[in-house]
Design a protein around this motif. Structure first.
Motif, PDB file in Angstrom:
ATOM      1  N   GLY A 160      14.402  -8.318  -6.385  1.00  0.00           N
ATOM      2  CA  GLY A 160      15.292  -8.197  -5.464  1.00  0.00           C
ATOM      3  C   GLY A 160      15.490  -9.640  -4.333  1.00  0.00           C
ATOM      4  N   PHE A 161      15.824  -9.373  -3.331  1.00  0.00           N
ATOM      5  CA  PHE A 161      15.534  -9.369  -1.190  1.00  0.00           C
ATOM      6  C   PHE A 161      14.131  -9.398  -1.237  1.00  0.00           C
ATOM      7  CE2 PHE A 161      20.320  -9.025  -2.648  1.00  0.00           C
ATOM      8  CZ  PHE A 161      20.731 -10.156  -2.072  1.00  0.00           C
ATOM      9  N   GLY A 162      13.009  -9.424  -2.179  1.00  0.00           N
ATOM     10  CA  GLY A 162      11.953  -9.124  -1.529  1.00  0.00           C
ATOM     11  C   GLY A 162      11.378  -9.530  -1.861  1.00  0.00           C
ATOM     12  N   ALA A 163       9.641  -9.634  -2.191  1.00  0.00           N
ATOM     13  CA  ALA A 163       8.821  -9.828  -2.778  1.00  0.00           C
ATOM     14  C   ALA A 163       7.367  -9.237  -2.709  1.00  0.00           C
ATOM     15  CB  ALA A 163       8.218 -11.494  -2.373  1.00  0.00           C
ATOM     16  N   THR A 164       6.415  -9.102  -3.925  1.00  0.00           N
ATOM     17  CA  THR A 164       5.071  -9.185  -3.663  1.00  0.00           C
ATOM     18  C   THR A 164       4.137  -9.642  -3.504  1.00  0.00           C
ATOM     19  OG1 THR A 164       4.469  -8.348  -6.089  1.00  0.00           O
ATOM     20  CG2 THR A 164       6.187  -7.069  -4.850  1.00  0.00           C
ATOM     21  N   LEU A 165       2.852  -9.230  -3.341  1.00  0.00           N
ATOM     22  CA  LEU A 165       1.520  -9.801  -3.043  1.00  0.00           C
ATOM     23  C   LEU A 165       0.249  -8.976  -3.961  1.00  0.00           C
ATOM     24  CD1 LEU A 165      -0.144 -12.634  -2.880  1.00  0.00           C
ATOM     25  CD2 LEU A 165      -0.274 -11.638  -0.421  1.00  0.00           C
ATOM     26  N   GLU A 166      -0.323  -9.811  -4.768  1.00  0.00           N
ATOM     27  CA  GLU A 166      -1.625  -9.795  -5.260  1.00  0.00           C
ATOM     28  C   GLU A 166      -2.156 -10.373  -5.926  1.00  0.00           C
ATOM     29  OE1 GLU A 166       1.195  -5.978  -6.870  1.00  0.00           O
ATOM     30  OE2 GLU A 166       1.286  -8.347  -6.765  1.00  0.00           O
TER      31      GLU A 166
END
Length: 301
Positions: A160-166
């Motif tokens: 979407g208008f964001g992000a994740t981090l792993e």
């Protein structure tokens, strides 16, 4: 091309002088001496590469077997009217050289596979995942190979208008354990598990138009700012790993940001993908995916 001590000192004094103050000279030198392997040079991977190059990473292994097309222009920073039809790894490799003429860049124009994964990870300090969201099996290969070689691996998904981090430590929870993925699962089961682990809090679901997601074509909506955010998350983590400036939180820790909804979450999933709540999320995603698969012009995956 390998940089000499004189080359590195001159790069720090000139090209990367504005990094100094946030990075020390010795930290910048470690950045210039580090090698990062990036699989995928498109919307996410391309920005990872360029952001890291401007931070002063001096050595890259870049892999992508795709070419730039007009549909890439909205979010892939290597895509423009002059690069149409060109291999993405080759274009991004040249862009790195345009930023730092002393950069050591190895390009893998055929992407990564079981035959070249050893060469791709040779001498690498960190592996960065810039692969297409739907490329689950080759992604598992890359993370497994990184773990076997003691290489820390990073993934950040634009959602979407964001992000994740792993972050995956070679001595911590593995990719397959965190997502609870196994060889005997179907493609849709693997993708459901992957999606559930990437975004334990799917903030974007409230506003994304799911009718624009095609499992058969393996496409979905994506905007440039989410790719930019993902690259910022990856680059910040690379700095922490190389310089030791701050603590690194491997999985089952995760980080999620949604700029449209103003959400920020740093969380921890006890047991990873085996967590009962994660299993429930996976089941719900799988049911939705199976429904979409049936309705997606009758095409079966």
């Amino acid at each position: 091309m390998s940089s000499t001590s004189t080359d590195i000192d001159k790069l720090i004094e000139e090209e990367f002088s504005r990094n100094i103050g946030l990075l020390s000279e010795s930290e910048q030198k470690r950045m210039l001496e580090s090698r990062i392997a990036v699989a995928g040079a498109g919307g996410v991977g391309g920005l990872h590469i360029l952001t890291l190059a401007r931070l002063g990473i001096g050595k890259f292994n870049i892999a992508d077997n795709d070419i730039f097309e007009r549909v890439n222009i909205s979010r892939q920073f290597g895509a423009n009217t002059h690069t149409m039809g060109q291999n993405k790894a080759g274009v991004l490799g040249q862009m790195v050289k345009d930023i730092n003429c002393h950069a050591d860049v190895r390009m893998f124009h055929d992407g990564i596979n079981s035959d070249n994964i050893s060469a791709f990870l040779d001498g690498v300090d960190i592996f960065v995942d810039g692969l297409d969201f739907f490329a689950i099996d080759i992604r598992r290969l890359a993370f497994r190979a990184s773990r076997e070689r003691g290489i820390i691996a990073l993934t950040s998904a634009p959602l979407g208008f964001g992000a994740t981090l792993e972050v995956f430590s070679p001595t911590g929870m593995s990719f397959d354990d965190y997502f609870n993925i196994s060889d005997d699962m179907t493609y849709l089961e693997k993708m459901a598990a992957f999606a559930a682990g990437l975004a334990p809090h799917p903030y974007h679901i409230r506003y994304v138009d799911m009718s624009k997601v095609s499992l058969a074509k393996r496409t979905g909506p994506a905007v440039s700012l989410a790719c930019t955010l993902a690259a910022s998350l990856i680059a910040s983590e690379v700095v922490k790993i190389i310089t030791g400036k701050d603590k690194v939180y491997p999985v089952p820790h995760y980080l999620q940001i949604d700029l449209l909804r103003g959400k920020f979450k740093r969380g921890y999933i006890l047991m990873g993908g085996r967590n009962p709540l994660q299993k429930l999320k996976k089941w719900m995603i799988l049911k939705k995916a199976q429904s979409m698969n049936i309705e997606d012009n009758g095409q079966q995956l």
